[in-house]
Design a protein around this motif. Structure first.
Motif, PDB file in Angstrom:
ATOM      1  N   HIS A   1      13.933 -22.305  22.752  1.00 37.79           N
ATOM      2  CA  HIS A   1      13.793 -21.825  21.375  1.00 37.79           C
ATOM      3  C   HIS A   1      13.526 -23.036  20.485  1.00 37.79           C
ATOM      4  O   HIS A   1      14.275 -24.010  20.525  1.00 37.79           O
ATOM      5  CB  HIS A   1      15.083 -21.134  20.941  1.00 37.79           C
ATOM      6  N   LEU A   2      12.471 -22.960  19.714  1.00 37.25           N
ATOM      7  CA  LEU A   2      12.133 -24.029  18.778  1.00 37.25           C
ATOM      8  C   LEU A   2      11.970 -23.429  17.401  1.00 37.25           C
ATOM      9  O   LEU A   2      11.166 -22.518  17.198  1.00 37.25           O
ATOM     10  CB  LEU A   2      10.836 -24.732  19.201  1.00 37.25           C
TER      11      LEU A   2
ATOM     12  N   ALA B   1       2.418 -24.495  25.609  1.00 39.84           N
ATOM     13  CA  ALA B   1       3.046 -23.342  26.254  1.00 39.84           C
ATOM     14  C   ALA B   1       3.788 -23.744  27.518  1.00 39.84           C
ATOM     15  O   ALA B   1       4.863 -23.203  27.817  1.00 39.84           O
ATOM     16  CB  ALA B   1       2.000 -22.273  26.560  1.00 39.84           C
ATOM     17  N   ALA B   2       3.255 -24.697  28.264  1.00 35.55           N
ATOM     18  CA  ALA B   2       3.892 -25.138  29.509  1.00 35.55           C
ATOM     19  C   ALA B   2       5.242 -25.799  29.276  1.00 35.55           C
ATOM     20  O   ALA B   2       6.064 -25.874  30.192  1.00 35.55           O
ATOM     21  CB  ALA B   2       2.963 -26.086  30.260  1.00 35.55           C
ATOM     22  N   LEU B   3       5.506 -26.244  28.066  1.00 35.27           N
ATOM     23  CA  LEU B   3       6.785 -26.875  27.744  1.00 35.27           C
ATOM     24  C   LEU B   3       7.889 -25.857  27.473  1.00 35.27           C
ATOM     25  O   LEU B   3       9.057 -26.219  27.382  1.00 35.27           O
ATOM     26  CB  LEU B   3       6.624 -27.788  26.527  1.00 35.27           C
ATOM     27  N   PHE B   4       7.516 -24.578  27.323  1.00 38.87           N
ATOM     28  CA  PHE B   4       8.465 -23.510  27.007  1.00 38.87           C
ATOM     29  C   PHE B   4       8.873 -22.741  28.260  1.00 38.87           C
ATOM     30  O   PHE B   4       8.089 -22.620  29.205  1.00 38.87           O
ATOM     31  CB  PHE B   4       7.842 -22.527  26.009  1.00 38.87           C
ATOM     32  N   THR B   5      10.081 -22.184  28.217  1.00 36.94           N
ATOM     33  CA  THR B   5      10.491 -21.259  29.266  1.00 36.94           C
ATOM     34  C   THR B   5       9.585 -20.029  29.179  1.00 36.94           C
ATOM     35  O   THR B   5       8.942 -19.784  28.154  1.00 36.94           O
ATOM     36  CB  THR B   5      11.958 -20.827  29.101  1.00 36.94           C
ATOM     37  N   GLU B   6       9.547 -19.252  30.245  1.00 39.36           N
ATOM     38  CA  GLU B   6       8.707 -18.050  30.270  1.00 39.36           C
ATOM     39  C   GLU B   6       9.024 -17.128  29.091  1.00 39.36           C
ATOM     40  O   GLU B   6       8.142 -16.507  28.511  1.00 39.36           O
ATOM     41  CB  GLU B   6       8.893 -17.311  31.601  1.00 39.36           C
ATOM     42  N   ASP B   7      10.323 -17.044  28.720  1.00 41.09           N
ATOM     43  CA  ASP B   7      10.750 -16.190  27.611  1.00 41.09           C
ATOM     44  C   ASP B   7      11.036 -16.999  26.342  1.00 41.09           C
ATOM     45  O   ASP B   7      11.746 -16.549  25.450  1.00 41.09           O
ATOM     46  CB  ASP B   7      11.983 -15.369  28.005  1.00 41.09           C
ATOM     47  N   GLY B   8      10.452 -18.189  26.254  1.00 39.65           N
ATOM     48  CA  GLY B   8      10.690 -19.062  25.111  1.00 39.65           C
ATOM     49  C   GLY B   8      10.224 -18.466  23.798  1.00 39.65           C
ATOM     50  O   GLY B   8       9.386 -17.559  23.760  1.00 39.65           O
TER      51      GLY B   8
ATOM     52  N   ALA C   1       6.895 -15.124  20.708  1.00 40.41           N
ATOM     53  CA  ALA C   1       7.894 -14.945  21.765  1.00 40.41           C
ATOM     54  C   ALA C   1       7.199 -14.763  23.109  1.00 40.41           C
ATOM     55  O   ALA C   1       6.355 -13.877  23.254  1.00 40.41           O
ATOM     56  CB  ALA C   1       8.784 -13.747  21.457  1.00 40.41           C
ATOM     57  N   GLY C   2       7.553 -15.613  24.069  1.00 41.27           N
ATOM     58  CA  GLY C   2       6.971 -15.574  25.398  1.00 41.27           C
ATOM     59  C   GLY C   2       5.898 -16.640  25.550  1.00 41.27           C
ATOM     60  O   GLY C   2       5.146 -16.916  24.616  1.00 41.27           O
ATOM     61  N   ARG C   3       5.838 -17.247  26.731  1.00 39.31           N
ATOM     62  CA  ARG C   3       4.911 -18.359  26.968  1.00 39.31           C
ATOM     63  C   ARG C   3       3.458 -17.965  26.703  1.00 39.31           C
ATOM     64  O   ARG C   3       2.710 -18.715  26.076  1.00 39.31           O
ATOM     65  CB  ARG C   3       5.078 -18.863  28.396  1.00 39.31           C
ATOM     66  N   ASP C   4       3.040 -16.797  27.159  1.00 41.81           N
ATOM     67  CA  ASP C   4       1.646 -16.383  26.954  1.00 41.81           C
ATOM     68  C   ASP C   4       1.334 -16.154  25.478  1.00 41.81           C
ATOM     69  O   ASP C   4       0.244 -16.488  25.003  1.00 41.81           O
ATOM     70  CB  ASP C   4       1.326 -15.125  27.761  1.00 41.81           C
TER      71      ASP C   4
END
Length: 130
Positions: A121-122, A25-32, A50-53
């Motif tokens: 986005h992955l 999760a830490a590798l993604f943007t907050e809205d990843g 959708a979203g880091r959390d």
């Protein structure tokens, strides 16, 4: 974390090697967004997070349904990958052929879209684990 090689290596270590949902999760943007378009109902990995959390929670749930990372880890000696850059400096593609120590093989294609050094986005194309 700015180049495709570094982003990819951190993602592989956090996910496939250590199965650490917080690190993923830490590798993604907050809205990843993480997408596995080939996943279906009942598959280990969800189709879209959708979203880091939400990514953290979804990956934690997926890893909980899988054997422990130490039980059947990725065999680096039998795993290979190729990274491809694109005309867009914020997009790269990973082709992966991986083998677990049990001999289970899997091929994947991942499309990474990066923003400010993080995955925005992955799209993860693979035959889902069951």
């Amino acid at each position: 974390m700015t180049n495709p090689q570094e982003i990819f290596q951190r993602y592989v270590y956090a996910g496939a090697m250590s199965r650490d949902p917080d690190a993923v999760a830490a590798l993604f943007t907050e809205d990843g967004v993480y997408e596995a378009p080939l996943a279906g109902d009942g598959d280990v990995f969800p189709r879209r997070l959708a979203g880091r959390d939400v990514i953290r929670a979804g990956m934690a749930a997926a890893y909980a349904r899988m054997p422990a990372a130490g039980d059947d880890p990725v065999d680096p000696s039998r795993t290979s990958f190729a990274l491809h850059t694109t005309g867009d400096p914020d997009v790269f593609v990973a082709e992966i052929d991986t083998t677990l120590t049990s001999g289970t093989r899997m091929s994947l294609v991942q499309i990474f879209r990066v923003r400010d050094g993080l995955i925005h986005h992955l799209r993860d194309y693979f035959a889902p684990l069951r």
